[in-house]
Design an enzyme around this catalytic site. Structure first.
Site, short mmCIF file in Angstrom:
data_model
loop_
_atom_site.label_atom_id
_atom_site.label_comp_id
_atom_site.label_asym_id
_atom_site.label_seq_id
_atom_site.Cartn_x
_atom_site.Cartn_y
_atom_site.Cartn_z
N CYS A 1 -10.75 19.97 72.03
CA CYS A 1 -10.66 18.95 73.08
C CYS A 1 -9.28 18.92 73.69
O CYS A 1 -9.13 19.02 74.91
CB CYS A 1 -11.04 17.59 72.52
SG CYS A 1 -10.14 17.16 71.03
N LYS B 1 -24.19 10.78 63.07
CA LYS B 1 -25.11 11.66 63.81
C LYS B 1 -24.32 12.90 64.22
O LYS B 1 -23.57 12.88 65.18
CB LYS B 1 -25.64 10.92 65.05
CG LYS B 1 -27.03 11.31 65.49
CD LYS B 1 -27.21 12.77 65.82
CE LYS B 1 -26.79 13.14 67.22
NZ LYS B 1 -26.86 14.61 67.46
N GLU C 1 -13.67 9.40 72.46
CA GLU C 1 -12.79 10.57 72.58
C GLU C 1 -13.58 11.60 73.37
O GLU C 1 -14.48 12.24 72.84
CB GLU C 1 -12.43 11.12 71.20
CG GLU C 1 -11.70 10.15 70.29
CD GLU C 1 -10.23 9.97 70.66
OE1 GLU C 1 -9.77 10.55 71.67
OE2 GLU C 1 -9.55 9.23 69.95
N GLU D 1 -13.37 21.99 82.64
CA GLU D 1 -13.02 22.28 81.24
C GLU D 1 -13.75 23.55 80.80
O GLU D 1 -14.98 23.55 80.73
CB GLU D 1 -13.44 21.10 80.36
CG GLU D 1 -13.05 21.27 78.92
CD GLU D 1 -13.54 20.13 78.03
OE1 GLU D 1 -14.63 19.58 78.28
OE2 GLU D 1 -12.83 19.80 77.07
P1 NAD Z 1 -21.88 16.34 73.80
O1 NAD Z 1 -21.46 15.12 74.51
O2 NAD Z 1 -22.89 17.21 74.42
O3 NAD Z 1 -22.47 15.96 72.37
C1 NAD Z 1 -21.73 15.17 71.45
C2 NAD Z 1 -22.70 14.40 70.57
O4 NAD Z 1 -23.38 13.42 71.34
C3 NAD Z 1 -23.78 15.26 69.91
O5 NAD Z 1 -23.91 14.84 68.57
C4 NAD Z 1 -25.02 14.91 70.72
O6 NAD Z 1 -26.22 15.07 70.01
C5 NAD Z 1 -24.78 13.46 71.04
N1 NAD Z 1 -25.52 12.94 72.18
C6 NAD Z 1 -26.08 13.60 73.20
N2 NAD Z 1 -26.64 12.75 74.09
C7 NAD Z 1 -26.41 11.51 73.64
C8 NAD Z 1 -26.69 10.20 74.13
N3 NAD Z 1 -27.33 9.99 75.27
N4 NAD Z 1 -26.26 9.14 73.40
C9 NAD Z 1 -25.59 9.32 72.26
N5 NAD Z 1 -25.29 10.54 71.75
C10 NAD Z 1 -25.70 11.63 72.42
O7 NAD Z 1 -20.52 17.14 73.49
P2 NAD Z 1 -20.37 18.57 72.75
O8 NAD Z 1 -20.86 19.62 73.68
O9 NAD Z 1 -20.91 18.50 71.37
O10 NAD Z 1 -18.79 18.67 72.60
C11 NAD Z 1 -17.98 19.24 73.57
C12 NAD Z 1 -17.25 18.18 74.36
O11 NAD Z 1 -16.63 17.26 73.49
C13 NAD Z 1 -16.13 18.74 75.21
O12 NAD Z 1 -16.13 18.12 76.47
C14 NAD Z 1 -14.88 18.34 74.47
O13 NAD Z 1 -13.74 18.24 75.27
C15 NAD Z 1 -15.28 17.07 73.86
N6 NAD Z 1 -14.47 16.79 72.67
C16 NAD Z 1 -13.56 15.77 72.73
C17 NAD Z 1 -12.76 15.51 71.64
C18 NAD Z 1 -11.73 14.42 71.68
O14 NAD Z 1 -11.18 14.07 70.64
N7 NAD Z 1 -11.44 13.84 72.82
C19 NAD Z 1 -12.89 16.27 70.47
C20 NAD Z 1 -13.85 17.29 70.44
C21 NAD Z 1 -14.64 17.53 71.56
#
Ligand code: NAD
Length: 471
Positions: free
Chosen positions: A279, A172, A245, A377
């Site tokens: 991240c 997804k 992550e 962040e």
């Molecule tokens: P997000 O959590 O908004 O979305 C991530 C994914 O989760 C998307 O595909 C979204 O559609 C899905 N999603 C949303 N609600 C959901 C739910 N209730 N259940 C399951 N899936 C759901 O994050 P983002 O804005 O896409 O990414 C940015 C964040 O990700 C930042 O905080 C960043 O630090 C973090 N990040 C972490 C890593 C790591 O390796 N630790 C890597 C990249 C990004």
């Protein structure tokens, strides 16, 4: 959509405007294509098909799956420029520098690494005829939910080990970057049996449904801490195993009397890689007063001269924010810092002449913990630089965050840096660099940055079911 040999990857993955969601070019905001809008019904079908396909995939054995993964890595490399151009347009990161071409190359490298990493049966007890062995088997169906910042590479991190271990995968992607992931998966699927890898391009509702799905055995999730908490709640129902992550607010500590000219470029890229939308990027920098002004000036000078612009124009190495929401967060945090009296040394404003979502590379000095720009962040091209006088105090401030993804320590004396590193709470602490990842070295967070490890043998174990055979 018909597919012929001459069809581009973008043509293959886009759908008709009436049925799809428009996806803008991150830099220009022109629509580059329409992504399919899959529903929970599509998800159910994908999971059922994945469950049906998985046993035969697992039965192929490691050697054959490894061969197929190498063929996929070759295919990624053969299509590298086309993938990089699509990624650059949809995500915004430039082709050059540690950006789109780099991400596609890393994707191929991580696939190869998964193909070449072996997981051995472990003999955990032996006494005369008594013997206990620990075997690692496929879990079944893995759900991979990803973010928009490194959409291809992070998808590969999630799916390559899962496939290597004999799992089927349903992906997804983020609703901001579905085309990059669909294109990457279509390259994989030139070599995989049907239904072993499916992309369900849906919204948050589909993400929530995959996390709670009774047919899913494991969720690989990369995204925000808030969404991670919801996924933990969902897992109470399906008992899906989780690798989370999550977000980070990585600190860096520059020790007294460090040679600034030797570290300035690594410091800059530690913070500004992918225009700060990473991240494990440096998100707050603590600098000893003996070198504070020098570090601020060196970072501000680099921020002024490093080329920012549209990704397809060669030479640019910084790009736009990927989406309006993130642009708003960055602008709010910088405005708040300024209103508190912090000193904006470079940038500090949008760059509308480049496009609507560009924000100049920004260095903010004379700022303290408690300012939102330090405590939250930013996920964008901004670094707050905080002055300290006492190393113990800097370590305490670094550890005061609820997050614990990465951290870094900077010094002329690597041994002194390691001593400090041991006291910093993070999944990885880098010395004189920040954010470098290696497919053989485990990567994961502590505290609210998540749990579980990716990469190497640790990563393969995370997508496996351990089974003991005792005699
Ligand atoms: P997000 O959590 O908004 O979305 C991530 C994914 O989760 C998307 O595909 C979204 O559609 C899905 N999603 C949303 N609600 C959901 C739910 N209730 N259940 C399951 N899936 C759901 O994050 P983002 O804005 O896409 O990414 C940015 C964040 O990700 C930042 O905080 C960043 O630090 C973090 N990040 C972490 C890593 C790591 O390796 N630790 C890597 C990249 C990004």
């Amino acid at each position: 959509m018909t597919t012929t040999e001459s069809t581009t990857l973008l043509d293959r993955v886009t759908v008709a405007p009436e049925t799809g969601r428009p996806i803008p070019d991150a830099a220009t905001r022109e629509i580059i294509g329409h992504a399919p809008v899959h529903t929970v019904t599509d998800l159910d079908a994908a999971v059922a098909a994945a469950r049906a396909a998985q046993p035969a995939w697992a039965a192929l054995g490691h050697e054959e799956r490894s061969r197929i993964l190498h063929a996929i890595a070759d295919e990624i490399e053969a299509n590298a420029e086309e993938l990089a151009v699509l990624l650059s347009r949809e995500q915004g990161k430039p082709l050059d520098g540690p950006n789109a071409r780099f991400e596609v190359g890393a994707s191929a490298a991580w696939v190869r690494n998964a193909a070449d990493t072996a997981i051995e049966t472990e003999v955990v007890f032996e006494d005369g005829p008594a013997r206990s062995e620990l075997h690692y088997e496929a879990l079944g169906v893995v759900g991979a939910i990803g973010p928009w910042n490194w959409p291809m590479m992070i998808t590969v991190w999630q799916i390559a080990p899962a496939l290597r271990m004999g799992n089927a995968v349903v992906v997804k992607p983020s609703e901001y970057t579905p085309l990059s992931v669909l294109a990457l998966a279509s390259v994989f699927n030139r070599h995989l049996p049907a239904d072993v890898l499916t992309v369900v391009s849906g919204d948050r509702e589909v993400g929530a449904a995959i996390a709670a799905h009774p047919g899913v055995d494991k969720i690989m999730f990369t995204g925000s801490t808030a969404t991670g908490r919801r996924i933990v709640e969902s897992s109470a129902n399906n008992l899906a195993r989780l690798t989370l992550e999550l977000g980070g607010n990585d600190p860096g500590i520059v020790l007294p009397d460090t040679d600034v000219s030797a570290i300035a470029e690594n410091l800059f890229w530690g913070a500004f890689i992918n225009t700060g939308q990473t991240c494990a990027a440096l998100k707050r920098l603590y600098v000893h007063e003996s070198v504070y002004d020098e570090v601020v000036d060196a970072l501000a000078e680099l921020a002024r001269v490093i080329p920012m612009g549209r990704g397809l124009e060669e030479g640019n190495v910084l790009g736009p924010l990927q989406n309006e929401q993130q642009f708003g967060i960055v602008a709010r945090l910088v405005d708040d810092a300024r209103s508190r009296g912090a000193r904006v040394v470079s940038g500090g404003e949008p760059a509308p002449e480049l496009g609507p979502l560009f924000y100049r590379a920004t260095v903010v000095a004379d700022i303290e913990d408690g300012a939102a720009l330090v405590d939250e962040e930013q996920f964008g091209p901004v670094i707050p630089v905080v002055k300290y006088t006492d190393v113990d105090d800097a370590i305490a401030r670094a550890n005061a965050s609820s997050q614990g993804l990465g951290a870094s320590v900077w010094s002329n004396d690597p041994e002194a840096a390691v001593e400090v590193a041991r006291r910093v709470q993070a999944g990885t602490v880098w010395i004189n660099q920040h954010g470098a990842v290696n497919p053989n070295v485990p990567f994961g967070g502590t505290k609210a940055s998540g749990y579980g490890h990716e990469f190497g043998v640790h990563g393969l174990k995370a997508v496996s079911s351990p089974k003991v055979i005792s005699r």
